[in-house]
Design a protein around this motif. Structure first.
Motif, PDB file in Angstrom:
ATOM      1  N   LEU A  44       0.811  -1.317   0.197  1.00 60.34           N
ATOM      2  CA  LEU A  44      -0.050   0.513   0.176  1.00 60.34           C
ATOM      3  C   LEU A  44       0.739   1.399   0.428  1.00 60.34           C
ATOM      4  N   PHE A  45       2.231   1.261   0.514  1.00 58.80           N
ATOM      5  CA  PHE A  45       2.539   3.030   0.893  1.00 58.80           C
ATOM      6  C   PHE A  45       3.599   2.938  -0.392  1.00 58.80           C
ATOM      7  N   PHE A  46       4.186   2.146  -0.424  1.00 63.44           N
ATOM      8  CA  PHE A  46       5.623   2.567  -1.894  1.00 63.44           C
ATOM      9  C   PHE A  46       4.834   2.799  -3.072  1.00 63.44           C
ATOM     10  N   MET A  47       3.894   2.423  -3.350  1.00 64.25           N
ATOM     11  CA  MET A  47       3.253   2.332  -4.615  1.00 64.25           C
ATOM     12  C   MET A  47       2.439   3.832  -4.821  1.00 64.25           C
ATOM     13  N   THR A  48       1.615   4.269  -3.752  1.00 65.07           N
ATOM     14  CA  THR A  48       1.244   5.235  -3.281  1.00 65.07           C
ATOM     15  C   THR A  48       1.895   6.011  -3.196  1.00 65.07           C
ATOM     16  N   TRP A  49       2.604   5.976  -2.717  1.00 58.82           N
ATOM     17  CA  TRP A  49       4.123   6.811  -2.366  1.00 58.82           C
ATOM     18  C   TRP A  49       4.425   7.174  -3.047  1.00 58.82           C
ATOM     19  N   ALA A  50       5.308   5.996  -4.537  1.00 60.15           N
ATOM     20  CA  ALA A  50       5.699   6.881  -5.402  1.00 60.15           C
ATOM     21  C   ALA A  50       4.783   7.674  -6.601  1.00 60.15           C
ATOM     22  N   LEU A  98       4.698  11.094  -5.270  1.00 66.30           N
ATOM     23  CA  LEU A  98       6.699  12.333  -4.823  1.00 66.30           C
ATOM     24  C   LEU A  98       5.863  12.805  -6.713  1.00 66.30           C
ATOM     25  N   GLN A  99       5.167  12.517  -6.908  1.00 66.29           N
ATOM     26  CA  GLN A  99       5.911  12.442  -9.245  1.00 66.29           C
ATOM     27  C   GLN A  99       4.368  13.090  -9.396  1.00 66.29           C
ATOM     28  N   HIS A 100       3.284  13.009  -9.202  1.00 72.38           N
ATOM     29  CA  HIS A 100       2.236  13.373  -8.891  1.00 72.38           C
ATOM     30  C   HIS A 100       1.469  14.958  -8.204  1.00 72.38           C
ATOM     31  N   THR A 137      -9.693   8.450  -4.624  1.00 70.51           N
ATOM     32  CA  THR A 137      -9.875   9.507  -4.551  1.00 70.51           C
ATOM     33  C   THR A 137      -9.172   9.976  -6.008  1.00 70.51           C
ATOM     34  N   THR A 138      -8.412   9.617  -6.138  1.00 69.79           N
ATOM     35  CA  THR A 138      -7.244  10.567  -7.658  1.00 69.79           C
ATOM     36  C   THR A 138      -8.051   9.993  -8.803  1.00 69.79           C
ATOM     37  N   GLY A 139      -8.911   9.038  -8.898  1.00 72.58           N
ATOM     38  CA  GLY A 139      -9.540   8.776  -9.959  1.00 72.58           C
ATOM     39  C   GLY A 139      -8.829   8.020 -10.624  1.00 72.58           C
ATOM     40  N   GLY A 140      -7.403   7.954 -10.999  1.00 74.99           N
ATOM     41  CA  GLY A 140      -6.410   7.662 -11.627  1.00 74.99           C
ATOM     42  C   GLY A 140      -5.672   9.643 -12.423  1.00 74.99           C
ATOM     43  N   SER A 141      -6.631   9.985 -11.286  1.00 78.49           N
ATOM     44  CA  SER A 141      -5.870  12.224 -12.312  1.00 78.49           C
ATOM     45  C   SER A 141      -4.644  11.883 -11.548  1.00 78.49           C
ATOM     46  N   SER A 142      -3.962  12.912 -12.263  1.00 76.92           N
ATOM     47  CA  SER A 142      -2.080  13.028 -11.944  1.00 76.92           C
ATOM     48  C   SER A 142      -2.409  14.291 -11.074  1.00 76.92           C
ATOM     49  N   ASP A 143      -4.282  15.238 -11.539  1.00 81.14           N
ATOM     50  CA  ASP A 143      -3.999  16.052 -10.199  1.00 81.14           C
ATOM     51  C   ASP A 143      -3.183  16.228  -9.014  1.00 81.14           C
ATOM     52  N   ALA A 144      -2.562  17.735  -8.442  1.00 85.39           N
ATOM     53  CA  ALA A 144      -1.909  16.865  -7.295  1.00 85.39           C
ATOM     54  C   ALA A 144      -2.693  17.472  -5.956  1.00 85.39           C
ATOM     55  N   ALA A 145      -3.687  18.100  -5.862  1.00 86.55           N
ATOM     56  CA  ALA A 145      -4.205  17.602  -4.824  1.00 86.55           C
ATOM     57  C   ALA A 145      -4.999  17.075  -4.681  1.00 86.55           C
ATOM     58  N   ASN A 149      -3.891  13.950  -5.367  1.00 86.62           N
ATOM     59  CA  ASN A 149      -1.959  12.726  -5.391  1.00 86.62           C
ATOM     60  C   ASN A 149      -2.250  13.353  -3.230  1.00 86.62           C
ATOM     61  N   ARG A 150      -1.990  14.114  -3.066  1.00 87.42           N
ATOM     62  CA  ARG A 150      -1.980  14.887  -1.985  1.00 87.42           C
ATOM     63  C   ARG A 150      -2.635  14.269  -0.642  1.00 87.42           C
ATOM     64  N   GLU A 151      -4.312  14.302  -0.877  1.00 87.22           N
ATOM     65  CA  GLU A 151      -5.118  13.934   0.064  1.00 87.22           C
ATOM     66  C   GLU A 151      -5.329  12.579  -0.276  1.00 87.22           C
TER      67      GLU A 151
END
Length: 542
Positions: free
Chosen positions: A308-314, A317-319, A448-456, A458-460
């Protein structure tokens, strides 16, 4: 390594004449090379579990992969591993652990070449699944090989290095993926992250054939093929709908498959109960007492939080922060530094602190996760690599204190005859946890992201992930109470009496430098004492 490092027990060694006698001075070199081969095989496994993380955007762009395909690039690798590990462990007991290790390396190396040449997401996912098959053959032989090849202080040191390799590989994968993708060697973009396995795999095959002694379980019987089929079917029916449910808005067929998977699992366990006297796939004697089942459950949770952590952290960081793959790789380097420090402490302790060491590591990780979450919430898009250094290093430090001691204590009292089955089950727990953790990203992160690269977004989403990871860490900490409370007192005497299911075992004073108290059971010292071999055969004088 001591002179006995490669001195397999007579009932387990099939080719003792190919290796020097324990007193031969070249034995130490052979032991070190064998250990290097074991650890390199483990490194390839864990590294390729995570090497795709920082390369995911590049893979998506060049192959046209959608969010579901990206998720299955990880799950498609972990699921065959989880399915095949128990079976491969038993096959190693029967046909030879070195033989299975080398065969798995051949499959893995071939599949890595296919991944590097894949033109579309379907071919890439299929090649990743074949990599998982190769890993399933390889990895049980690593833990079993360490268990039967090394003993006493050497085994604790070997497992400490094993933990260090786990710590390095868990983050070296994303680092390698980011660096090689950013370098775009020969215009190949992400493909070198798989092609690099080819020369490494060839080296493992050559050196493993020369330096690893063959070992089998003397009384091993033919595999339980019915049990193999039932266990594989149960895992597929459970993991597949969990991965696809969110993508299809949880239709009825998802729950039907889950129910079928749980029913198949129950049938498998019932079948194993009937097979206990006739070569079961899963020896239920491993679950007597709390040490092995508690450790295996903690390993399952460990894999779950890593997936869970490492995939979402990557992705965060990028998105979420707009980092390039190279800069994301630097963040993983920071975590690697912490893990190396934690793993080094664990290796040097050689089991002296028993469960207190990994439990302390978990508490450090929870505290660091909380601090990191506050930073993310406060700084939002302004958070820099320098700003996150302290919590990231501490997260790595805590995780580095867990892997090696957890494996050592979980397998410490496993009889050598069940070493393959136990190590297969232990690694199954890790890979099944990673597969489940990766599928959990659909519910915790992509919802939450829906696969989007939106920064906000992804942070949420990543803040939500941190809450889940903290809860999983707390659960793992609680499960570690099943592990041994006491360890050897380095002043020269054993800690309080050890209990053993055979009978009223009496603890004797253990010599200085031994791993555990020499509690006797039917005239034999318990595994790990390092003073008398199983079967009551005294160790030759040094």
């Amino acid at each position: 390594m001591s002179s006995s490092a490669l001195g397999n027990e007579p009932e387990h060694t099939t080719q003792p004449s190919n290796h020097p006698a324990p007193s031969h001075p070249k034995m130490a070199l052979a032991a070190r090379i064998a250990l290097l081969v074991f650890l390199t095989a483990e490194l390839m496994d864990i590294l390729d579990q995570s090497v795709v993380l920082t390369a995911l955007p590049a893979i998506q762009e060049s192959t046209g992969a959608g969010p579901a395909a990206l998720q299955w690039l990880t799950t498609g690798y972990s699921l065959p591993v989880a399915i095949g590990l128990i079976t491969a462990g038993r096959l190693g007991d029967l046909y030879g652990r070195r033989r299975l290790l080398l065969a798995g390396t051949v499959v893995f190396t071939t599949a890595s070449l296919m991944c590097g040449l894949a033109a579309g997401p379907g071919t890439l996912i299929g090649a990743r699944a074949l990599q998982g098959v190769g890993v399933a053959l390889m990895i049980p032989q690593v833990l079993a090989g360490l268990h039967v090849t090394f003993d006493g202080q050497n085994r604790s040191s070997a497992f400490g290095l094993y933990g260090a390799v786990l710590s390095i590989a868990n983050v070296l994968g994303p680092v390698t993926g980011g660096l090689l993708t950013e370098a775009d060697l020969f215009g190949l973009s992400w493909r070198p992250i798989f092609l690099i396995n080819v020369p490494v795999g060839l080296a493992v095959i050559v050196l493993g054939r020369r330096f690893i002694p063959e070992s089998t379980a003397k009384k091993a019987n033919r595999p339980d093929f019915t049990g193999m089929a039932l266990s594989a079917l149960a895992l597929v029916l459970i993991v597949f709908p969990l991965g696809e449910g969110h993508l299809h808005h949880w239709p009825l067929w998802v729950f039907a498959l889950l129910a079928a998977g749980l029913l198949t699992l129950a049938v498998f366990l019932r079948h194993q109960q009937r097979k206990q006297d006739n070569a079961p796939l899963l020896p239920l004697s491993l679950f007597q007492g709390g040490q092995f089942p508690g450790g295996a459950a903690a390993q399952l949770v460990h894999g779950l939080l890593c997936g869970l952590f490492f995939m979402t952290w990557a992705l965060y960081l990028q998105h979420g922060l707009g980092m390039r793959p190279f800069h994301a790789a630097i963040a993983f380097v920071l975590l690697t530094i912490g893990e190396l420090a934690g793993a080094t402490i664990a290796a040097q302790s050689a089991g002296r602190f028993a469960r207190r060491l990994p439990q302390t590591g978990v508490l450090i990780t929870i505290a660091a996760m909380a601090g990191y979450g506050r930073q993310i919430a406060a700084d939002q898009a302004d958070l820099t690599l320098l700003g996150m250094t302290a919590p990231v290093v501490l997260i790595g430090f805590g995780l580095g204190m867990v892997s090696g001691p957890l494996a050592d204590m979980t397998l410490a009292e496993v009889p050598h005859v069940n070493a393959g089955a136990a190590s297969g089950l232990f690694n199954t727990a890790m890979h099944l946890g990673i597969a489940l953790g990766t599928t959990l990203t659909a519910l915790v992160f992509f919802a939450t992201t829906g696969g989007s690269s939106d920064a906000a977004l992804n942070r949420e989403a990543f803040l939500t992930v941190l809450w889940w990871v903290a809860g999983l860490l707390a659960l793992m900490w609680a499960l570690m109470f099943c592990l041994p409370r006491h360890a050897n007192n380095q002043a020269g005497w054993a800690t309080p009496r050890l209990r053993h299911p055979c009978s009223a075992a009496v603890a004797r004073p253990a010599r200085r430098g031994r791993s555990w108290a020499g509690a006797t059971c039917r005239g034999r010292l318990l595994p790990g004492s390092g003073r008398i071999r199983p079967g009551g055969v005294p160790r030759r004088p040094r």
